[in-house]
Design a protein around this motif. Structure first.
Motif, PDB file in Angstrom:
ATOM      1  N   TRP A   1     -18.343 -20.441  10.183  1.00 42.14           N
ATOM      2  CA  TRP A   1     -17.895 -19.757  11.390  1.00 42.14           C
ATOM      3  C   TRP A   1     -16.603 -18.991  11.104  1.00 42.14           C
ATOM      4  N   PRO A   2     -16.466 -17.818  11.666  1.00 45.15           N
ATOM      5  CA  PRO A   2     -15.173 -17.140  11.585  1.00 45.15           C
ATOM      6  C   PRO A   2     -14.168 -17.837  12.503  1.00 45.15           C
ATOM      7  N   ALA A   3     -12.934 -17.421  12.423  1.00 43.43           N
ATOM      8  CA  ALA A   3     -11.900 -18.007  13.277  1.00 43.43           C
ATOM      9  C   ALA A   3     -12.209 -17.720  14.738  1.00 43.43           C
ATOM     10  N   GLY A   4     -11.979 -18.712  15.587  1.00 40.91           N
ATOM     11  CA  GLY A   4     -12.191 -18.530  17.016  1.00 40.91           C
ATOM     12  C   GLY A   4     -10.944 -18.028  17.699  1.00 40.91           C
ATOM     13  N   GLY A   5     -10.999 -17.943  19.005  1.00 44.73           N
ATOM     14  CA  GLY A   5      -9.871 -17.402  19.757  1.00 44.73           C
ATOM     15  C   GLY A   5      -9.589 -18.197  21.014  1.00 44.73           C
ATOM     16  N   ASN A   6      -8.608 -17.763  21.728  1.00 48.30           N
ATOM     17  CA  ASN A   6      -8.235 -18.335  23.020  1.00 48.30           C
ATOM     18  C   ASN A   6      -7.836 -17.183  23.936  1.00 48.30           C
ATOM     19  N   PRO A   7      -8.719 -16.775  24.853  1.00 49.05           N
ATOM     20  CA  PRO A   7      -9.988 -17.430  25.235  1.00 49.05           C
ATOM     21  C   PRO A   7     -11.032 -17.363  24.125  1.00 49.05           C
ATOM     22  N   PRO A   8     -12.080 -18.187  24.237  1.00 49.97           N
ATOM     23  CA  PRO A   8     -13.086 -18.247  23.183  1.00 49.97           C
ATOM     24  C   PRO A   8     -13.732 -16.891  22.917  1.00 49.97           C
ATOM     25  N   SER A   9     -14.003 -16.640  21.648  1.00 46.00           N
ATOM     26  CA  SER A   9     -14.664 -15.401  21.231  1.00 46.00           C
ATOM     27  C   SER A   9     -16.140 -15.669  20.967  1.00 46.00           C
ATOM     28  N   ALA A  10     -16.936 -14.609  20.984  1.00 47.88           N
ATOM     29  CA  ALA A  10     -18.371 -14.754  20.755  1.00 47.88           C
ATOM     30  C   ALA A  10     -18.635 -15.193  19.325  1.00 47.88           C
ATOM     31  N   ALA A  11     -19.535 -16.154  19.147  1.00 47.74           N
ATOM     32  CA  ALA A  11     -19.928 -16.593  17.818  1.00 47.74           C
ATOM     33  C   ALA A  11     -20.973 -15.631  17.256  1.00 47.74           C
ATOM     34  N   PRO A  12     -21.076 -15.525  15.934  1.00 47.25           N
ATOM     35  CA  PRO A  12     -22.146 -14.707  15.350  1.00 47.25           C
ATOM     36  C   PRO A  12     -23.514 -15.201  15.816  1.00 47.25           C
ATOM     37  N   ASP A  13     -24.458 -14.293  15.852  1.00 45.70           N
ATOM     38  CA  ASP A  13     -25.819 -14.641  16.262  1.00 45.70           C
ATOM     39  C   ASP A  13     -26.467 -15.464  15.154  1.00 45.70           C
ATOM     40  N   ALA A  14     -26.614 -16.760  15.392  1.00 46.36           N
ATOM     41  CA  ALA A  14     -27.185 -17.663  14.394  1.00 46.36           C
ATOM     42  C   ALA A  14     -28.642 -17.982  14.688  1.00 46.36           C
ATOM     43  N   SER A  15     -29.260 -17.255  15.611  1.00 45.27           N
ATOM     44  CA  SER A  15     -30.619 -17.587  16.045  1.00 45.27           C
ATOM     45  C   SER A  15     -31.654 -17.286  14.972  1.00 45.27           C
ATOM     46  N   ILE A  16     -32.705 -18.090  14.986  1.00 47.75           N
ATOM     47  CA  ILE A  16     -33.875 -17.902  14.131  1.00 47.75           C
ATOM     48  C   ILE A  16     -35.081 -17.804  15.055  1.00 47.75           C
ATOM     49  N   ALA A  17     -35.843 -16.737  14.948  1.00 47.46           N
ATOM     50  CA  ALA A  17     -37.019 -16.569  15.805  1.00 47.46           C
ATOM     51  C   ALA A  17     -38.050 -17.647  15.475  1.00 47.46           C
ATOM     52  N   GLY A  18     -38.502 -18.366  16.512  1.00 50.69           N
ATOM     53  CA  GLY A  18     -39.476 -19.430  16.312  1.00 50.69           C
ATOM     54  C   GLY A  18     -40.900 -18.925  16.416  1.00 50.69           C
ATOM     55  N   PRO A  19     -41.865 -19.791  16.161  1.00 45.99           N
ATOM     56  CA  PRO A  19     -43.268 -19.388  16.207  1.00 45.99           C
ATOM     57  C   PRO A  19     -43.778 -19.252  17.636  1.00 45.99           C
ATOM     58  N   ALA A  20     -44.788 -18.407  17.800  1.00 44.97           N
ATOM     59  CA  ALA A  20     -45.453 -18.305  19.096  1.00 44.97           C
ATOM     60  C   ALA A  20     -46.215 -19.592  19.368  1.00 44.97           C
ATOM     61  N   SER A  21     -46.586 -19.789  20.609  1.00 42.11           N
ATOM     62  CA  SER A  21     -47.312 -21.000  20.985  1.00 42.11           C
ATOM     63  C   SER A  21     -48.608 -21.126  20.180  1.00 42.11           C
ATOM     64  N   GLY A  22     -48.870 -22.317  19.682  1.00 35.85           N
ATOM     65  CA  GLY A  22     -50.050 -22.559  18.878  1.00 35.85           C
ATOM     66  C   GLY A  22     -49.853 -22.288  17.405  1.00 35.85           C
ATOM     67  N   ARG A  23     -48.649 -21.895  17.025  1.00 38.57           N
ATOM     68  CA  ARG A  23     -48.382 -21.570  15.633  1.00 38.57           C
ATOM     69  C   ARG A  23     -47.236 -22.430  15.090  1.00 38.57           C
ATOM     70  N   SER A  24     -47.056 -22.349  13.775  1.00 39.20           N
ATOM     71  CA  SER A  24     -45.987 -23.077  13.094  1.00 39.20           C
ATOM     72  C   SER A  24     -45.233 -22.139  12.172  1.00 39.20           C
ATOM     73  N   THR A  25     -44.017 -22.518  11.867  1.00 35.32           N
ATOM     74  CA  THR A  25     -43.214 -21.798  10.877  1.00 35.32           C
ATOM     75  C   THR A  25     -42.367 -22.817  10.150  1.00 35.32           C
ATOM     76  N   THR A  26     -41.895 -22.465   8.977  1.00 33.79           N
ATOM     77  CA  THR A  26     -41.093 -23.384   8.181  1.00 33.79           C
ATOM     78  C   THR A  26     -39.776 -22.737   7.795  1.00 33.79           C
TER      79      THR A  26
END
Length: 399
Positions: free
Chosen positions: A79-104
Motif C-alpha cells: 500500500w502507498p502511504a495513507g492520509g488524514n483524511p483517508p485517501s483512496a486505496a489503489p484498485d486491488a479488485s480481481i474480476a471473478g467468474p460468472a455464475s456457474g463458472r470457476s477461475t483460479t
C-alpha cells in the motif's frame, strides 16, 4: 492492514503454534518449509446465481511484514502511504467468474482476508495507520449498501488456515476448502439448502431485539445481519442482553469452583475459578492466583474482549477463550468443567448468543465461526492442512 483482534483467531495460528499452543485446540501437522510453495492456487467457484463479482486478496506479506494486496498471479503490492483524511486505496479488485463458472488465482504467503462483493466494487481507503476495513455497522460507511463478505486466512511455511467467518456479520454465503498433497478436497462452511433464508427468518422471530441486527439495502433487499457485538455497540441490541445469565453464573461460582482445562492436549493443566464480589479469580493447582476477570457485560461476551480480553499468552488468553465460548454457548451453568465438548449442550439456555445459535443450526456440518473463539472445541468452519496443494472458495446461492 488493521484487522480487529476478535476476527483473527485463525490468522494467529502461526503465532499460536510457535508458542506451543494449538489454534482453537486443533492438532496441526508441522511440515518442512519446502512442502509449502511461495504461492498456491485458489480456485473460486461461483454458484451464487450472480454474474458480477469482484475479489480482493488483502493482508500482510509474511516474507517482509509489509501490508498490501496480491494480484491474481499472487504478486505482492505494498500500500502507498495513507492520509488524514483517508485517501483512496489503489484498485486491488480481481474480476471473478460468472455464475456457474470457476477461475483460479494464486495465494502468496499472507495473513489477511479474501473479500468478495457482488455487483459493485468495494471502497477501500488508506489512513496514516494503514488500510480502513469496511465497517458497515456505521451508517456512513461507503460499503454499507454493497452485498459482500470475506474469508480470513494465513498461508505460511507451516501450512494453510482458511475459514468461513461470521464473526462480524452473516452475509453472502460461501464455503472454503483445502486439498492436501496426495489427498482430496476438504470443504467446510456450506449452508443447508434453505439455510440462508431460514437464518434470517429465525432471527426475525427471535424476541429481545435480535431482528434489529438485520440490515437491508434501500430497495428492501436483505444484505446481512450484524454480529451481536455491533448490535450492542450501536444500540440495536440491549446492553443487558446477557446480564441474567451472567448473574446466574456469578452466583453459582461464588459457591463452588469452575474448572477450566484450556488445552485438549494437556489434560493435566487445569485452572480453578471462583467468584468474590464482582471478580472471578483463577488459581493454578498450587493455589496461586494466575489471573482474574471482572464480571463481564454483554459487549465483552459477544466481542470476547473488554473484560474478557484474551492476550496471546499461555495463561490468561487460553482461560479467557474458554470463558468466552462458555458464555456465548451458555454452557457454564450446565457443567462446572470447561470447555464443554458436547455440542448438544450448546445454546440451550433462554439467554444465549442467539445469532451464533441460529447460524450453527443452518450449517451442513454444524460448524461456523459465529463468534471470536468459536474454535474452542473445534466448532469453527476451518480448512487447514500442513501441506496444502490448493485452496478453494465456493460462492453459494442466496435462496
Amino acid at each position: 492492514m488493521q484487522i480487529h483482534r476478535k476476527t483473527v483467531a485463525a490468522l494467529c495460528a502461526a503465532v499460536v503454534v510457535a508458542a506451543g499452543l494449538t489454534a482453537g485446540q486443533i492438532a496441526t501437522r508441522p511440515s518442512p518449509a519446502a512442502a509449502v510453495p511461495a504461492t498456491i492456487p485458489l480456485t473460486i467457484t461461483n454458484n451464487s446465481g450472480r454474474d458480477v463479482v469482484y475479489f480482493y486478496n488483502l493482508g500482510t506479506d509474511l516474507r517482509t511484514g509489509r501490508q498490501g494486496w496480491a494480484d491474481a498471479s499472487g504478486n505482492f503490492h505494498a500500500w502507498p502511504a495513507g492520509g488524514n483524511p483517508p485517501s483512496a486505496a489503489p484498485d486491488a479488485s480481481i474480476a471473478g467468474p460468472a455464475s456457474g463458472r470457476s477461475t483460479t488465482i494464486r495465494m502468496p504467503k499472507f495473513s489477511g482476508r479474501v473479500y468478495f462483493s457482488y455487483g459493485r466494487k468495494l471502497v477501500f481507503r488508506l489512513t496514516t495507520g494503514g488500510l480502513v476495513q469496511p465497517a458497515v455497522q456505521n451508517p456512513g460507511d461507503p460499503n454499507r449498501n454493497i452485498l459482500f463478505n470475506w474469508s480470513e486466512y494465513t498461508l505460511n511455511d507451516s501450512g494453510l488456515w482458511m475459514n468461513s467467518t461470521q464473526v462480524d456479520m452473516f452475509s453472502a454465503p460461501y464455503a472454503v476448502g483445502v486439498q492436501p498433497v496426495g489427498g482430496s478436497l476438504q470443504v467446510t462452511g456450506h449452508l443447508k439448502p434453505t439455510g440462508y433464508s431460514s437464518f434470517f427468518k429465525a432471527l426475525r422471530g427471535q424476541p429481545g431485539g435480535w431482528a434489529n441486527l438485520i440490515q437491508k439495502a434501500p430497495d428492501g433487499t436483505v444484505l446481512r445481519a450484524l454480529a451481536p457485538t455491533y448490535g450492542v455497540e450501536t444500540g440495536l441490541l440491549p446492553r443487558n442482553a446477557m446480564d441474567d445469565y451472567v448473574n446466574r453464573v456469578w452466583s453459582k461460582y461464588s459457591k463452588q469452583p469452575l474448572g477450566v482445562t484450556p488445552f485438549a492436549n494437556q489434560p493435566g493443566l487445569k485452572y480453578y475459578g471462583q467468584v468474590s464480589g464482582n471478580v472471578m479469580h483463577f488459581r493454578n493447582s498450587a493455589g496461586a492466583v494466575v489471573t482474574s476477570f471482572e464480571k463481564p457485560d454483554s459487549a465483552s461476551i459477544f466481542g470476547c474482549a473488554g473484560r474478557l480480553d484474551a492476550p496471546n499468552d499461555l495463561v490468561r488468553g487460553p482461560i479467557a477463550r474458554t470463558l468466552c465460548a462458555g458464555f456465548n454457548r451458555s454452557t457454564l451453568l450446565t457443567s462446572p468443567n470447561q470447555p464443554d465438548g458436547n455440542r448438544s449442550n450448546y445454546y440451550r439456555d433462554v439467554v444465549t448468543n442467539h445469532y451464533a445459535r441460529k447460524i450453527h443450526a443452518q450449517m451442513v456440518d454444524g460448524k461456523a465461526y459465529a463468534f471470536a473463539f468459536d474454535d474452542v472445541t473445534n466448532q469453527e468452519a476451518l480448512a487447514h492442512d500442513g501441506s496444502p496443494q490448493q485452496a478453494s472458495m465456493i460462492l453459494d446461492p442466496m435462496n
